[in-house]
Scaffold this motif. Structure first.
Motif, PDB file in Angstrom:
ATOM      1  N   GLY A 273      11.250 -15.157  -0.898  1.00 38.99           N
ATOM      2  CA  GLY A 273      11.408 -14.991  -2.336  1.00 38.99           C
ATOM      3  C   GLY A 273      10.267 -14.264  -3.000  1.00 38.99           C
ATOM      4  N   ALA A 274       9.212 -13.925  -2.257  1.00 36.36           N
ATOM      5  CA  ALA A 274       8.045 -13.280  -2.846  1.00 36.36           C
ATOM      6  C   ALA A 274       8.218 -11.782  -3.043  1.00 36.36           C
ATOM      7  CB  ALA A 274       6.810 -13.542  -1.973  1.00 36.36           C
ATOM      8  N   TYR A 275       9.328 -11.210  -2.604  1.00 37.24           N
ATOM      9  CA  TYR A 275       9.483  -9.758  -2.716  1.00 37.24           C
ATOM     10  C   TYR A 275       9.626  -9.330  -4.170  1.00 37.24           C
ATOM     11  CZ  TYR A 275      11.641  -5.137  -2.432  1.00 37.24           C
ATOM     12  OH  TYR A 275      11.951  -3.809  -2.596  1.00 37.24           O
ATOM     13  N   LEU A 276       8.923  -8.253  -4.534  1.00 39.97           N
ATOM     14  CA  LEU A 276       9.036  -7.634  -5.847  1.00 39.97           C
ATOM     15  C   LEU A 276       9.012  -6.125  -5.632  1.00 39.97           C
ATOM     16  CD1 LEU A 276       9.072  -8.042  -8.942  1.00 39.97           C
ATOM     17  CD2 LEU A 276       6.571  -7.951  -8.883  1.00 39.97           C
ATOM     18  N   PRO A 277      10.073  -5.405  -6.021  1.00 41.55           N
ATOM     19  CA  PRO A 277      10.123  -3.958  -5.772  1.00 41.55           C
ATOM     20  C   PRO A 277       8.920  -3.234  -6.363  1.00 41.55           C
ATOM     21  CG  PRO A 277      12.247  -4.750  -6.567  1.00 41.55           C
ATOM     22  CD  PRO A 277      11.278  -5.881  -6.728  1.00 41.55           C
ATOM     23  N   ALA A 278       8.349  -2.311  -5.583  1.00 39.41           N
ATOM     24  CA  ALA A 278       7.240  -1.468  -6.041  1.00 39.41           C
ATOM     25  C   ALA A 278       6.067  -2.279  -6.571  1.00 39.41           C
ATOM     26  CB  ALA A 278       7.728  -0.475  -7.102  1.00 39.41           C
ATOM     27  N   VAL A 279       5.821  -3.433  -5.970  1.00 38.92           N
ATOM     28  CA  VAL A 279       4.805  -4.346  -6.496  1.00 38.92           C
ATOM     29  C   VAL A 279       3.397  -3.775  -6.417  1.00 38.92           C
ATOM     30  CG1 VAL A 279       4.479  -5.564  -4.301  1.00 38.92           C
ATOM     31  CG2 VAL A 279       4.014  -6.750  -6.458  1.00 38.92           C
ATOM     32  N   LEU A 280       3.149  -2.848  -5.486  1.00 39.92           N
ATOM     33  CA  LEU A 280       1.792  -2.327  -5.304  1.00 39.92           C
ATOM     34  C   LEU A 280       1.574  -0.987  -5.998  1.00 39.92           C
ATOM     35  CD1 LEU A 280       1.235  -3.170  -1.517  1.00 39.92           C
ATOM     36  CD2 LEU A 280       0.634  -4.533  -3.531  1.00 39.92           C
ATOM     37  N   THR A 281       2.536  -0.539  -6.797  1.00 36.05           N
ATOM     38  CA  THR A 281       2.446   0.787  -7.416  1.00 36.05           C
ATOM     39  C   THR A 281       1.176   0.962  -8.230  1.00 36.05           C
ATOM     40  OG1 THR A 281       4.857   0.890  -7.550  1.00 36.05           O
ATOM     41  CG2 THR A 281       3.631   2.422  -8.913  1.00 36.05           C
ATOM     42  N   ARG A 282       0.885   0.018  -9.105  1.00 40.81           N
ATOM     43  CA  ARG A 282      -0.287   0.154  -9.960  1.00 40.81           C
ATOM     44  C   ARG A 282      -1.581  -0.071  -9.191  1.00 40.81           C
ATOM     45  NH1 ARG A 282       0.126  -3.590 -14.889  1.00 40.81           N
ATOM     46  NH2 ARG A 282      -1.520  -2.234 -15.663  1.00 40.81           N
ATOM     47  N   LEU A 283      -1.579  -1.005  -8.262  1.00 41.23           N
ATOM     48  CA  LEU A 283      -2.786  -1.244  -7.464  1.00 41.23           C
ATOM     49  C   LEU A 283      -3.137  -0.020  -6.622  1.00 41.23           C
ATOM     50  CD1 LEU A 283      -2.443  -4.919  -6.173  1.00 41.23           C
ATOM     51  CD2 LEU A 283      -4.298  -3.982  -7.558  1.00 41.23           C
ATOM     52  N   ALA A 284      -2.113   0.688  -6.129  1.00 41.19           N
ATOM     53  CA  ALA A 284      -2.378   1.853  -5.281  1.00 41.19           C
ATOM     54  C   ALA A 284      -3.088   2.959  -6.042  1.00 41.19           C
ATOM     55  CB  ALA A 284      -1.064   2.377  -4.696  1.00 41.19           C
ATOM     56  N   VAL A 285      -2.913   3.017  -7.352  1.00 39.13           N
ATOM     57  CA  VAL A 285      -3.598   4.022  -8.161  1.00 39.13           C
ATOM     58  C   VAL A 285      -5.104   3.766  -8.169  1.00 39.13           C
ATOM     59  CG1 VAL A 285      -3.853   4.953 -10.502  1.00 39.13           C
ATOM     60  CG2 VAL A 285      -1.576   4.423  -9.611  1.00 39.13           C
ATOM     61  N   ASP A 286      -5.483   2.486  -8.219  1.00 36.72           N
ATOM     62  CA  ASP A 286      -6.892   2.122  -8.371  1.00 36.72           C
ATOM     63  C   ASP A 286      -7.604   1.805  -7.066  1.00 36.72           C
ATOM     64  OD1 ASP A 286      -6.531   2.310 -11.112  1.00 36.72           O
ATOM     65  OD2 ASP A 286      -6.076   0.186 -11.346  1.00 36.72           O
ATOM     66  N   GLU A 287      -6.851   1.388  -6.061  1.00 35.03           N
ATOM     67  CA  GLU A 287      -7.468   0.832  -4.865  1.00 35.03           C
ATOM     68  C   GLU A 287      -7.102   1.626  -3.612  1.00 35.03           C
ATOM     69  OE1 GLU A 287      -9.627  -1.344  -4.990  1.00 35.03           O
ATOM     70  OE2 GLU A 287      -9.326  -2.637  -6.732  1.00 35.03           O
ATOM     71  N   PRO A 288      -8.017   2.445  -3.085  1.00 30.99           N
ATOM     72  CA  PRO A 288      -7.730   3.207  -1.858  1.00 30.99           C
ATOM     73  C   PRO A 288      -7.356   2.323  -0.668  1.00 30.99           C
ATOM     74  CG  PRO A 288      -9.719   4.020  -2.927  1.00 30.99           C
ATOM     75  CD  PRO A 288      -9.339   2.768  -3.650  1.00 30.99           C
ATOM     76  N   LEU A 289      -7.793   1.064  -0.675  1.00 27.44           N
ATOM     77  CA  LEU A 289      -7.502   0.170   0.430  1.00 27.44           C
ATOM     78  C   LEU A 289      -5.996  -0.082   0.562  1.00 27.44           C
ATOM     79  CD1 LEU A 289      -8.805  -1.534   2.657  1.00 27.44           C
ATOM     80  CD2 LEU A 289      -8.982  -3.419   1.012  1.00 27.44           C
ATOM     81  N   VAL A 290      -5.264   0.040  -0.538  1.00 27.13           N
ATOM     82  CA  VAL A 290      -3.816  -0.147  -0.482  1.00 27.13           C
ATOM     83  C   VAL A 290      -3.189   0.924   0.395  1.00 27.13           C
ATOM     84  CG1 VAL A 290      -1.675  -0.153  -1.833  1.00 27.13           C
ATOM     85  CG2 VAL A 290      -3.728  -1.272  -2.738  1.00 27.13           C
TER      86      VAL A 290
ATOM     87  N   VAL B 118      -1.728  -6.514   2.515  1.00 24.76           N
ATOM     88  CA  VAL B 118      -2.493  -5.640   1.622  1.00 24.76           C
ATOM     89  C   VAL B 118      -3.259  -6.489   0.609  1.00 24.76           C
ATOM     90  CG1 VAL B 118      -2.284  -3.980  -0.274  1.00 24.76           C
ATOM     91  CG2 VAL B 118      -1.042  -3.589   1.862  1.00 24.76           C
ATOM     92  N   LEU B 119      -2.579  -7.455   0.011  1.00 16.62           N
ATOM     93  CA  LEU B 119      -3.253  -8.297  -0.978  1.00 16.62           C
ATOM     94  C   LEU B 119      -4.369  -9.113  -0.343  1.00 16.62           C
ATOM     95  CD1 LEU B 119      -3.550  -9.363  -3.818  1.00 16.62           C
ATOM     96  CD2 LEU B 119      -1.686 -10.972  -3.380  1.00 16.62           C
ATOM     97  N   PHE B 120      -4.159  -9.600   0.866  1.00 16.98           N
ATOM     98  CA  PHE B 120      -5.215 -10.379   1.519  1.00 16.98           C
ATOM     99  C   PHE B 120      -6.452  -9.522   1.765  1.00 16.98           C
ATOM    100  CE2 PHE B 120      -7.325 -12.397   5.206  1.00 16.98           C
ATOM    101  CZ  PHE B 120      -7.536 -13.656   4.656  1.00 16.98           C
ATOM    102  N   ARG B 121      -6.249  -8.280   2.185  1.00 15.85           N
ATOM    103  CA  ARG B 121      -7.401  -7.395   2.389  1.00 15.85           C
ATOM    104  C   ARG B 121      -8.122  -7.132   1.062  1.00 15.85           C
ATOM    105  NH1 ARG B 121      -7.083  -2.172   5.898  1.00 15.85           N
ATOM    106  NH2 ARG B 121      -9.323  -2.598   5.806  1.00 15.85           N
ATOM    107  N   LEU B 122      -7.362  -6.964  -0.014  1.00 11.39           N
ATOM    108  CA  LEU B 122      -7.997  -6.761  -1.315  1.00 11.39           C
ATOM    109  C   LEU B 122      -8.794  -8.003  -1.733  1.00 11.39           C
ATOM    110  CD1 LEU B 122      -5.133  -4.958  -3.288  1.00 11.39           C
ATOM    111  CD2 LEU B 122      -7.309  -3.952  -2.565  1.00 11.39           C
ATOM    112  N   LEU B 123      -8.214  -9.165  -1.524  1.00  9.65           N
ATOM    113  CA  LEU B 123      -8.900 -10.404  -1.904  1.00  9.65           C
ATOM    114  C   LEU B 123     -10.208 -10.577  -1.136  1.00  9.65           C
ATOM    115  CD1 LEU B 123      -5.910 -12.939  -2.005  1.00  9.65           C
ATOM    116  CD2 LEU B 123      -7.071 -11.903  -3.961  1.00  9.65           C
ATOM    117  N   THR B 124     -10.151 -10.374   0.167  1.00  9.20           N
ATOM    118  CA  THR B 124     -11.302 -10.702   1.014  1.00  9.20           C
ATOM    119  C   THR B 124     -12.274  -9.545   1.207  1.00  9.20           C
ATOM    120  OG1 THR B 124      -9.985 -10.205   2.991  1.00  9.20           O
ATOM    121  CG2 THR B 124     -10.039 -12.496   2.245  1.00  9.20           C
ATOM    122  N   GLU B 125     -11.770  -8.335   1.390  1.00  9.03           N
ATOM    123  CA  GLU B 125     -12.652  -7.200   1.660  1.00  9.03           C
ATOM    124  C   GLU B 125     -13.102  -6.494   0.387  1.00  9.03           C
ATOM    125  OE1 GLU B 125     -11.063  -4.572   4.684  1.00  9.03           O
ATOM    126  OE2 GLU B 125      -9.965  -6.243   5.600  1.00  9.03           O
TER     127      GLU B 125
END
Length: 478
Positions: free
Chosen positions: A13-30, A82-89
């Motif tokens: 149930g955690a799926y959200l379409p295009a959920v990383l769109t905005r993060l990808a603009v700011d975060e090269p790690l995405v 992807v989110l875990f890497r952003l949180l920790t790294e």
């Protein structure tokens, strides 16, 4: 002294379409992480997950459940990693323990370092391949708004021995699993005594011994993957214990499809051991709501309840990390580019793989103040006065949506997901929000903002507060 922190990994149930769109603009790690996962998915004969996490035209949760469950699973895995890497790294979060729910247990194994990113994606693919190779008989799952112990008493009283507990989600919510016929009889009996039930959209009886053959095949396939020692403490809600050696990893893989998820007990145990904050490592906020229902007053952080930017993610985590992160690199746009031509749907064989259940459904929220709403709700207010407080806006939305959908108001909790939990498709969501905006005298965004970023009443209340006063109507895309 820093708060002890658990990172929790949700399921389907955690799926959200295009959920990383905005993060990808700011975060090269995405993009860096997705590039590796894209190439791995393509090599495994799967669709590149970037299509579902960065593309504004990505299919909805219900579309993937019905048409391409294997794509859904790779997208879930990729989004959470992807989110875990952003949180920790990126932000320096140092979790004291990891905890997964259902499918999220496989992601937690990878996040803990038992599997690398490529091996973790291969583990997800092996699970789907096992379903394709050993298709089980049809079954279903049923959510009940009662405790697991009360549900067990109901099953004993009915003598329905083929129906078993699949998930103990919170003190007032559990999920049952079993063959279609017996499960239907249980539902009828439960509703006759006033228990609210919800049939989950799944093709099989997950967390049930009916999947034993699939579990055996999955276990065999998983043995070919390279596993190593965990870098983080990992607790399994399925095993009810720590996963601290290779034998425990093998036990978890073998039990993943056939044993119940005892999330309530796991949350209570971790809290008793000193965990004070639970961070949800995935889109939406289903597990955060379950944690709150289980341990009232405990702190929860769900940084991706909707699409977030790099700065919004940092704000959500600002007092959890030991040091501020480096400034994000803002780029002109999230140019998603799946590796190879495999961004199309997967082959027919992988389409037939199982849609794993997300057995966590939203818990009841505190009762809100009732707000009288006129019948002509589609007409704009005569004056564009400032909106009332957020709680009142949510209460008004609850009444508007309940009247339009024919639902009891109590099922429309603040954080119930309109699509994943209540089955409201994106077209209907667009229609309802247009009515709500008119009621509050707000102008719809001219840029065609996607409402799939705002799929709960609480999120919609926040969006309404950001809209300008009513002037000229504009379109909102689904």
């Amino acid at each position: 002294m820093a708060e002890r922190c658990a990172v929790v990994f949700p399921g389907q149930g955690a799926y959200l379409p295009a959920v990383l769109t905005r993060l990808a603009v700011d975060e090269p790690l995405v993009e860096e992480t997705l590039r590796l996962l894209d190439s791995t998915a393509v090599r495994l004969g799967r669709s590149a997950p970037s299509r579902f996490l960065l593309d504004e035209a990505a299919p909805t949760l219900s579309e993937l459940v019905d048409e391409a469950p294997a794509d859904l699973h790779t997208a879930l895995f990729a989004a959470e990693m992807v989110l875990f890497r952003l949180l920790t790294e990126r932000h320096g979060l140092r979790p004291d323990v990891l905890l997964g729910h259902s499918f999220g247990e496989l992601v937690a194994l990878t996040a803990a370092g038992v599997y690398g990113l490529e091996e973790g994606m291969a583990l997800v693919a092996a699970r789907d391949e096992a379903f394709a190779a050993r298709p089980p008989e049809p079954g279903g799952m049923l959510a009940l708004d009662v405790s697991a112990s009360r549900a067990a008493g109901l099953l004993v009283g009915l003598g329905e021995w083929e129906v078993t507990l699949a998930a103990d989600n919170s003190p007032r919510q559990c999920v049952l699993s079993g063959p279609v016929g017996p499960l239907g009889r249980v539902r009828q009996a439960a509703e006759a005594i006033g228990i609210t039930t919800t049939a989950l959209r799944v093709p099989y009886a997950f967390h049930h011994h009916i999947l034993a053959a699939v579990a055996g095949d999955f276990t065999r396939r998983a043995t070919s993957l390279r596993a190593g020692p965990a870098r983080y403490l990992l607790h399994s809600a399925i095993l009810g214990r720590r996963v601290d050696d290779t034998d425990a990893v093998a036990d978890l893989v073998a039990a993943h499809l056939v044993r119940p998820t005892r999330f309530t007990g796991a949350v209570r145990l971790l809290h008793a051991q000193g965990v004070e904050v639970f961070v949800e490592c995935g889109p939406r906020g289903v597990l955060s709501d379950l944690v709150t229902a289980t341990v009232p007053g405990v702190r929860v952080v769900a940084p991706l309840r909707r699409r977030a930017s790099g700065s919004e993610l940092a704000d959500a985590l600002h007092d959890l990390t030991s040091a501020p992160p480096a400034a994000p690199v803002h780029r002109p746009g999230p140019a998603w580019a799946p590796v190879g031509a495999a961004h199309d749907r997967t082959a027919a064989g992988t389409r037939d793989a199982s849609a794993a259940t997300e057995t966590a459904v939203t818990t009841a929220a505190p009762a809100a103040t009732t707000v009288a709403v006129g019948t002509a709700t589609e007409e704009p207010s005569s004056s564009a006065a400032p909106l009332p407080d957020r709680r009142s806006v949510v209460a008004t939305l609850r009444t508007l949506y309940a009247n339009a959908l024919g639902y009891p108001p109590e099922v429309l909790t603040d954080h119930a997901d309109l699509e994943a939990d209540l089955g409201v498709d994106s077209i209907k969501q667009t229609e309802l929000f247009a009515r709500a905006a008119a009621h509050f005298g707000r102008t719809l965004p001219a840029d065609g903002s996607r409402l799939t970023s705002y799929t709960t009443l609480d999120a919609l209340a926040g969006l309404l507060s950001a809209l300008p006063a009513h002037a000229t109507r504009a379109g909102v895309s689904a």
